[in-house]
Write an enzyme that holds these catalytic residues in place. Structure first.
Site, PDB file in Angstrom:
ATOM      1  N   ARG A  59       3.592  -5.875 -10.523  1.00 52.52           N
ATOM      2  CA  ARG A  59       2.907  -4.853  -9.711  1.00 52.52           C
ATOM      3  C   ARG A  59       3.831  -3.647  -9.653  1.00 52.52           C
ATOM      4  O   ARG A  59       4.927  -3.725  -9.082  1.00 52.52           O
ATOM      5  CB  ARG A  59       2.597  -5.393  -8.316  1.00 52.52           C
ATOM      6  CG  ARG A  59       2.165  -4.308  -7.348  1.00 52.52           C
ATOM      7  CD  ARG A  59       1.553  -4.837  -6.081  1.00 52.52           C
ATOM      8  NE  ARG A  59       0.178  -5.264  -6.305  1.00 52.52           N
ATOM      9  CZ  ARG A  59      -0.715  -5.433  -5.341  1.00 52.52           C
ATOM     10  NH1 ARG A  59      -0.407  -5.216  -4.073  1.00 52.52           N
ATOM     11  NH2 ARG A  59      -1.947  -5.828  -5.615  1.00 52.52           N
ATOM     12  N   HIS A  86      -6.233  -1.979 -11.813  1.00 51.74           N
ATOM     13  CA  HIS A  86      -6.070  -3.224 -11.048  1.00 51.74           C
ATOM     14  C   HIS A  86      -6.970  -4.288 -11.696  1.00 51.74           C
ATOM     15  O   HIS A  86      -7.964  -4.732 -11.122  1.00 51.74           O
ATOM     16  CB  HIS A  86      -6.441  -2.992  -9.584  1.00 51.74           C
ATOM     17  CG  HIS A  86      -5.910  -4.039  -8.642  1.00 51.74           C
ATOM     18  ND1 HIS A  86      -5.188  -5.142  -9.066  1.00 51.74           N
ATOM     19  CD2 HIS A  86      -6.011  -4.163  -7.289  1.00 51.74           C
ATOM     20  CE1 HIS A  86      -4.867  -5.887  -8.024  1.00 51.74           C
ATOM     21  NE2 HIS A  86      -5.351  -5.317  -6.945  1.00 51.74           N
ATOM     22  N   GLN A 126      -7.950  -7.700  -9.969  1.00 51.87           N
ATOM     23  CA  GLN A 126      -8.939  -7.489  -8.912  1.00 51.87           C
ATOM     24  C   GLN A 126     -10.349  -7.443  -9.518  1.00 51.87           C
ATOM     25  O   GLN A 126     -11.281  -8.054  -9.003  1.00 51.87           O
ATOM     26  CB  GLN A 126      -8.641  -6.177  -8.173  1.00 51.87           C
ATOM     27  CG  GLN A 126      -9.601  -5.877  -7.035  1.00 51.87           C
ATOM     28  CD  GLN A 126      -9.483  -6.860  -5.890  1.00 51.87           C
ATOM     29  OE1 GLN A 126      -8.406  -7.111  -5.402  1.00 51.87           O
ATOM     30  NE2 GLN A 126     -10.601  -7.439  -5.463  1.00 51.87           N
ATOM     31  N   ASP A 168     -12.815   1.162  -1.166  1.00 51.76           N
ATOM     32  CA  ASP A 168     -11.391   0.821  -1.108  1.00 51.76           C
ATOM     33  C   ASP A 168     -10.743   1.858  -0.197  1.00 51.76           C
ATOM     34  O   ASP A 168     -11.364   2.862   0.188  1.00 51.76           O
ATOM     35  CB  ASP A 168     -10.793   0.852  -2.530  1.00 51.76           C
ATOM     36  CG  ASP A 168      -9.302   0.492  -2.571  1.00 51.76           C
ATOM     37  OD1 ASP A 168      -8.801  -0.121  -1.605  1.00 51.76           O
ATOM     38  OD2 ASP A 168      -8.641   0.831  -3.575  1.00 51.76           O
ATOM     39  N   CYS A 200     -11.706  -4.591  -1.888  1.00 52.73           N
ATOM     40  CA  CYS A 200     -10.607  -5.395  -2.451  1.00 52.73           C
ATOM     41  C   CYS A 200      -9.633  -5.848  -1.376  1.00 52.73           C
ATOM     42  O   CYS A 200      -8.888  -6.798  -1.588  1.00 52.73           O
ATOM     43  CB  CYS A 200      -9.884  -4.587  -3.520  1.00 52.73           C
ATOM     44  SG  CYS A 200      -9.208  -3.037  -2.903  1.00 52.73           S
ATOM     45  N   ARG A 233      -9.692 -14.125  -6.309  1.00 53.69           N
ATOM     46  CA  ARG A 233      -8.498 -13.643  -7.021  1.00 53.69           C
ATOM     47  C   ARG A 233      -7.791 -14.831  -7.687  1.00 53.69           C
ATOM     48  O   ARG A 233      -7.404 -14.765  -8.839  1.00 53.69           O
ATOM     49  CB  ARG A 233      -7.538 -12.945  -6.041  1.00 53.69           C
ATOM     50  CG  ARG A 233      -8.030 -11.628  -5.466  1.00 53.69           C
ATOM     51  CD  ARG A 233      -8.166 -10.559  -6.529  1.00 53.69           C
ATOM     52  NE  ARG A 233      -6.922 -10.378  -7.262  1.00 53.69           N
ATOM     53  CZ  ARG A 233      -5.910  -9.584  -6.872  1.00 53.69           C
ATOM     54  NH1 ARG A 233      -6.037  -8.860  -5.782  1.00 53.69           N
ATOM     55  NH2 ARG A 233      -4.811  -9.465  -7.594  1.00 53.69           N
TER      56      ARG A 233
END
Ligand code: CP
Ligand code: NVA
Length: 313
Positions: A107, A134, A137, A230, A270, A298
């Site tokens: 990340r 992402h 996700q 988001d 998310c 996830r």
């Protein structure tokens, strides 16, 4: 160049996969979700380094628990105090990590840094979020849509708010599966023209009937099957930018009236969510919300991805 059917060695963007490979990952994920023992020893003896420059709840815990379920070992490498490439070159990072680890889950801020790491590391590299993508996700998101609506194909996924890393990966996954991605963002805050052109090309190349449309008008979301939002201020945004963003995005908050405008849509986020900012509490906690299914998925989606990456699916 035409993609081969061989599963990619790294997973840095959703479109690293072919639509068929994406479909296969989703099938594996659904199987793993039903059967807790599925793939239980698949990563036995394997160590995965989880290198994180940014905070995380879902990504970190779902990978650590998920890797453990597959019989592997996850080692968390906290990189919050320093970006990779600062203490030593990214090239050397890759060359060193591949001597210890069987895979890297990273990340980071820069997608370019991730690409450089992957180019210099023989172990598979998985993008656990960068400033622009992402993809893990998005795997969980399309798995969740499939569970709740039967398929992504033919469905309209309305993403309202900031055109960001989550939007880009979601758009790629949706169009590859034949869904209609609608991005509703204030002028100047949508995905870039180059990103939009690439998504439209991906939709055409995927031949599943998917499409991408952008608008700044919330009325465009009428009849959507999915309403997705988001945070308006991502981890890579400065605090100086935050105040302007909060003002600009106010008319795009998802509340009961917005959900009524879509009419019967499921609500997705998310997470983490800021109740009262991009979404009201009654929506995120309401009957149409599937945010915790997304969070759970996830782990199932990522475990499926790992099984395919390591040739164990
Ligand atoms: N959705 C998501 O990636 O959450 P975390 O930032 O908590 O990992
Ligand atoms: N767009 C958000 C996603 C967090 C999971 C961020 O990058 O901070």
């Amino acid at each position: 160049m035409a993609k081969t059917n061989a599963f990619p060695t790294d997973f840095l963007t959703v479109d690293a996969l072919t639509p068929a490979q994406l479909g296969a990952v989703l099938k594996t994920a659904a199987r793993g979700k039903k059967d807790r023992r599925f793939g239980a020893k698949a990563l036995a003896g394997k160590s995965i380094v989880m290198l994180f420059e940014k905070p995380s709840l879902r990504t970190r815990v779902s990978f650590e628990v998920g890797i453990n379920r597959l019989g592997g070992h996850a080692l968390f490498y906290d990189h919050a105090k320093e970006r990779i490439g600062e203490r030593e070159s990214i090239h050397d990072y890759g060359r060193v990590l591949e001597r210890y680890a069987d895979g890297i889950v990273a990340r980071v801020f820069s997608q370019g840094a991730l690409e450089e790491l992957a180019a210099n590391c023989d172990a598979p590299v998985v993008n656990a979020l960068s400033d622009t993508h992402h993809p893990c996700q998005a795997l969980a998101d399309v798995l969740t849509i499939t569970e709740h609506l039967g398929s992504v194909k033919g469905k309209t996924v309305a993403y309202i708010g900031d055109g960001n890393n989550v939007t880009l990966s979601l758009a790629q996954a949706v169009v590859m599966l034949g869904g209609h991605m609608l991005e509703v963002a204030p002028e100047g805050f949508g995905l870039s023209a180059a990103e939009v052109a690439a998504i439209s090309n991906l939709a055409a190349a995927s031949r599943a009937g998917g499409s991408f449309t952008a608008s700044s008008d919330v009325e465009a979301m009428s009849g959507a099957d999915v309403v997705y939002t988001d945070t308006w201020v991502s981890m890579h945004h400065s605090s100086a930018e935050a105040a302007r963003r909060l003002r600009t995005f106010k008319p795009y908050q998802i509340d009961g009236a917005m959900m009524a405008r879509a009419g019967g849509a499921i609500f997705m986020h998310c997470l983490p969510a800021e109740r009262g900012v991009e979404v009201t509490a009654d929506v995120v906690d309401g009957a149409a919300s599937v945010v915790f299914d997304q969070a759970e998925n996830r782990m199932h989606a990522q475990n499926a991805l790992l099984l395919h990456l390591f040739g164990e699916a």
